[in-house]
Design an enzyme around this catalytic site. Structure first.
Site, mmCIF file in Angstrom:
data_model
loop_
_atom_site.group_PDB
_atom_site.id
_atom_site.type_symbol
_atom_site.label_atom_id
_atom_site.label_comp_id
_atom_site.label_asym_id
_atom_site.label_seq_id
_atom_site.Cartn_x
_atom_site.Cartn_y
_atom_site.Cartn_z
ATOM 1 N N GLU A 197 3.774 -44.233 3.103
ATOM 2 C CA GLU A 197 3.085 -44.667 1.894
ATOM 3 C C GLU A 197 4.124 -45.508 1.073
ATOM 4 O O GLU A 197 5.092 -45.508 1.167
ATOM 5 C CB GLU A 197 3.012 -43.368 1.091
ATOM 6 C CG GLU A 197 2.202 -42.240 2.043
ATOM 7 C CD GLU A 197 2.399 -41.096 1.376
ATOM 8 O OE1 GLU A 197 1.804 -39.969 2.013
ATOM 9 O OE2 GLU A 197 3.201 -40.637 0.338
ATOM 10 N N CYS A 244 7.135 -47.897 -5.518
ATOM 11 C CA CYS A 244 8.051 -46.821 -4.803
ATOM 12 C C CYS A 244 7.693 -46.957 -3.232
ATOM 13 O O CYS A 244 6.785 -47.039 -2.776
ATOM 14 C CB CYS A 244 7.189 -45.511 -5.164
ATOM 15 S SG CYS A 244 8.217 -44.214 -4.384
ATOM 16 N N CYS A 251 11.432 -36.634 6.904
ATOM 17 C CA CYS A 251 12.607 -36.405 6.400
ATOM 18 C C CYS A 251 13.461 -35.433 7.095
ATOM 19 O O CYS A 251 12.590 -34.039 7.371
ATOM 20 C CB CYS A 251 12.657 -36.202 5.079
ATOM 21 S SG CYS A 251 14.236 -36.275 4.031
ATOM 22 N N CYS A 311 14.068 -30.161 2.146
ATOM 23 C CA CYS A 311 13.929 -29.434 0.842
ATOM 24 C C CYS A 311 12.376 -28.669 0.835
ATOM 25 O O CYS A 311 11.378 -28.960 1.357
ATOM 26 C CB CYS A 311 13.693 -30.528 -0.232
ATOM 27 S SG CYS A 311 15.040 -31.405 -0.275
ATOM 28 N N CYS A 357 9.186 -29.982 -0.599
ATOM 29 C CA CYS A 357 8.687 -31.424 -0.273
ATOM 30 C C CYS A 357 7.700 -31.577 0.773
ATOM 31 O O CYS A 357 8.125 -30.958 1.958
ATOM 32 C CB CYS A 357 9.676 -32.074 -0.319
ATOM 33 S SG CYS A 357 9.698 -33.944 -0.030
ATOM 34 N N CYS A 408 5.636 -37.463 -2.751
ATOM 35 C CA CYS A 408 6.021 -38.323 -1.924
ATOM 36 C C CYS A 408 5.632 -37.401 -0.455
ATOM 37 O O CYS A 408 5.588 -36.241 -0.288
ATOM 38 C CB CYS A 408 7.481 -38.363 -1.537
ATOM 39 S SG CYS A 408 8.555 -36.806 -1.550
HETATM 40 N N1 SAH Z 1 14.547 -38.088 -0.356
HETATM 41 C C1 SAH Z 1 15.073 -38.639 -1.796
HETATM 42 C C2 SAH Z 1 14.171 -39.730 -1.996
HETATM 43 C C3 SAH Z 1 12.563 -39.418 -1.979
HETATM 44 S S1 SAH Z 1 11.848 -37.881 -2.774
HETATM 45 C C4 SAH Z 1 15.321 -37.580 -2.753
HETATM 46 O O1 SAH Z 1 15.112 -36.504 -2.457
HETATM 47 O O2 SAH Z 1 15.727 -37.970 -3.731
HETATM 48 C C5 SAH Z 1 11.741 -38.651 -4.428
HETATM 49 C C6 SAH Z 1 11.740 -37.550 -5.503
HETATM 50 O O3 SAH Z 1 10.394 -36.824 -5.388
HETATM 51 C C7 SAH Z 1 12.659 -36.443 -5.280
HETATM 52 O O4 SAH Z 1 13.237 -36.441 -6.499
HETATM 53 C C8 SAH Z 1 12.066 -35.263 -4.752
HETATM 54 O O5 SAH Z 1 12.691 -34.101 -4.942
HETATM 55 C C9 SAH Z 1 10.778 -35.326 -5.551
HETATM 56 N N2 SAH Z 1 9.678 -34.625 -5.190
HETATM 57 C C10 SAH Z 1 9.504 -34.278 -3.718
HETATM 58 N N3 SAH Z 1 8.324 -33.436 -3.781
HETATM 59 C C11 SAH Z 1 7.863 -33.378 -4.774
HETATM 60 C C12 SAH Z 1 6.767 -32.565 -5.503
HETATM 61 N N4 SAH Z 1 6.021 -31.762 -4.745
HETATM 62 N N5 SAH Z 1 6.436 -32.556 -6.765
HETATM 63 C C13 SAH Z 1 7.416 -33.396 -7.570
HETATM 64 N N6 SAH Z 1 8.371 -34.064 -7.122
HETATM 65 C C14 SAH Z 1 8.976 -34.148 -5.808
HETATM 66 FE FE1 SF4 Z 2 13.630 -35.434 2.023
HETATM 67 FE FE2 SF4 Z 2 11.736 -34.779 0.492
HETATM 68 FE FE3 SF4 Z 2 14.116 -33.746 0.222
HETATM 69 FE FE4 SF4 Z 2 13.724 -36.098 -0.498
HETATM 70 S S1 SF4 Z 2 13.019 -34.206 -1.505
HETATM 71 S S2 SF4 Z 2 15.436 -35.361 0.744
HETATM 72 S S3 SF4 Z 2 12.178 -36.852 0.950
HETATM 73 S S4 SF4 Z 2 12.698 -33.268 1.879
#
Ligand code: SAH
Ligand code: SF4
Length: 371
Positions: A96, A117, A124, A128, A131, A355
């Site tokens: 995306e 973005c 990934c 987390c 996510c 994301c």
């Molecule tokens: N992997 C990197 C960059 C991609 S994620 C990182 O984790 O920083 C980009 C941002 O989106 C991160 O701050 C992540 O924690 C946040 N994010 C992921 N899932 C989300 C969600 N469901 N709602 C809001 N932010 C989210």
């Molecule tokens: Fe990966 Fe999502 Fe964690 Fe960013 S927030 S490091 S994309 S699992």
């Protein structure tokens, strides 16, 4: 996990590497410059459009490089604020790329500020808990060419949207590396891609307008601090104590706050610019007053900006965003403590802007269609 396309994408070549390849085939160096104009200023879709190149050279290029490493699948729009492009790669993986428009008072939509973005991996590995991108682990890294080509797709989308002749210059204001994937887990490809996007012969996009977001790979943050590129850094904190952060971000076990925070400090000191701490607000996980106070102290000490993001619900996951009053109460603690803070108004919830969500849904629909 490693996907090796038959042909590498030409958008992953730097001017030097392309020149070397061409010279090895007996072509003069200026051919590389001509090709780069076709790629980045004209953004052509076929080799045959490169009319100032000989037929044999075009045939050699076609046999050697991929010109369209991503294929546009669909776009979804939300209240004219966010466009999400779903792109398919050579191995049918989906990624995306998101265009976020921030309308400015008194100017038309066309002149709104645009932030792009981009994604850096399919899936990934960081896992987390909140996510969508990490739900099914890492499928593979994107190549530098696949990363760069996302911007070509965005430019084309904008060209068609504005119904203008193809613009020579790219028309967006900021680039954030915050899509699917952990960019520092695909380090060489992201550095190469950003170098190409930044170069005058590439998209010529200013490094100060590029922000890379990481979940906190400490050794790579240190390495990034020494790169000459000069991009901005954002760190996904999401917990102001190890106890809270560890619950939702497994990476915190490997690099806890006592290692992460000094690395962020080192980065901002080397670059002379504020880093950003991202903090998703998740109800009853990290939205207490105590967390707000701890975050205030961390940010104050690091002289970092804090970006508070109300959690975007993910289908199948239990987490929720706190109510607006609670979000504001949290922000107030930081503000009153003298910390630079923004509470992000949500954009694109309706089209699954967090994301990985649109991609996940499409993957699931595909599975459904097959099975
Ligand atoms: N992997 C990197 C960059 C991609 S994620 C990182 O984790 O920083 C980009 C941002 O989106 C991160 O701050 C992540 O924690 C946040 N994010 C992921 N899932 C989300 C969600 N469901 N709602 C809001 N932010 C989210
Ligand atoms: Fe990966 Fe999502 Fe964690 Fe960013 S927030 S490091 S994309 S699992």
């Amino acid at each position: 996990m490693l996907f090796t396309p038959e042909k590498p994408a030409i958008h992953g070549e730097t001017r030097d590497s392309l020149t070397a390849r061409l010279q090895a085939e007996g072509h003069p160096a200026f051919r590389a410059r001509q090709i780069l104009v076709w790629l980045y200023k004209k953004r052509v879709r076929t080799w045959d459009e490169m009319t100032n190149l000989s037929r044999p050279l075009r045939a050699w290029l076609a046999a050697t490089f991929e010109l369209e490493p991503t294929r546009f699948v669909l776009t979804r729009q939300s209240e004219d604020v966010t466009d999400k492009l779903l792109l398919e790669l050579g191995d049918r993986s989906l990624i995306e790329t998101v265009i976020i428009r921030a309308p400015q008072l008194g100017v038309g939509q066309e002149n709104s500020r645009k932030t792009i973005c981009i994604s850096t991996q399919v899936g990934c590995a960081m896992g987390c808990k909140f996510c969508a991108s990490g739900l099914e682990g890492l499928k593979r890294n994107l190549s530098a060419g696949e990363i760069v080509h996302q911007l070509i797709q965005v430019c084309r989308q904008e060209d068609s949207r504005t119904l203008r002749a193809r613009a020579e210059l790219v028309s967006f204001d900021n680039l954030v590396v915050m899509g699917m994937g952990e960019p520092l887990h695909n380090y060489d490809a992201i550095i190469r891609a950003l170098t190409i996007l930044n170069a005058g012969w590439g998209l010529g996009f200013g490094a100060r307008r590029i922000t890379l977001s990481t979940s906190g790979l400490v050794p790579k943050i240190k390495q990034l601090a020494d790169e000459p590129l000069g991009i901005r850094l954002a760190v996904s904190l999401h917990g102001a104590t190890d106890e809270v952060r560890e619950q939702i971000m497994p990476i915190n076990k490997k690099w806890p706050l006592k290692e992460l925070l000094p690395a962020v400090r080192e980065f901002s000191e080397k670059h002379g610019r504020m880093a950003t701490l991202e903090f998703i607000l998740i109800s009853d996980v990290n939205d207490s007053l105590e967390q707000a106070q701890k975050l205030r102290d961390i940010a104050y000490d690091l002289h970092a900006h804090v970006n508070l993001i109300p959690y975007n619900t993910v289908e199948g996951l239990p987490w929720k965003r706190p109510g607006l009053t609670r979000q504001k109460r949290f922000a107030r603690v930081l503000f009153d403590g003298g910390v630079s803070v923004t509470l992000r108004r949500e954009k694109g919830h309706a089209i699954d802007a967090a994301c990985g969500q649109l991609r996940l849904k499409t993957e699931k629909a595909r599975e459904g269609a097959v099975g």
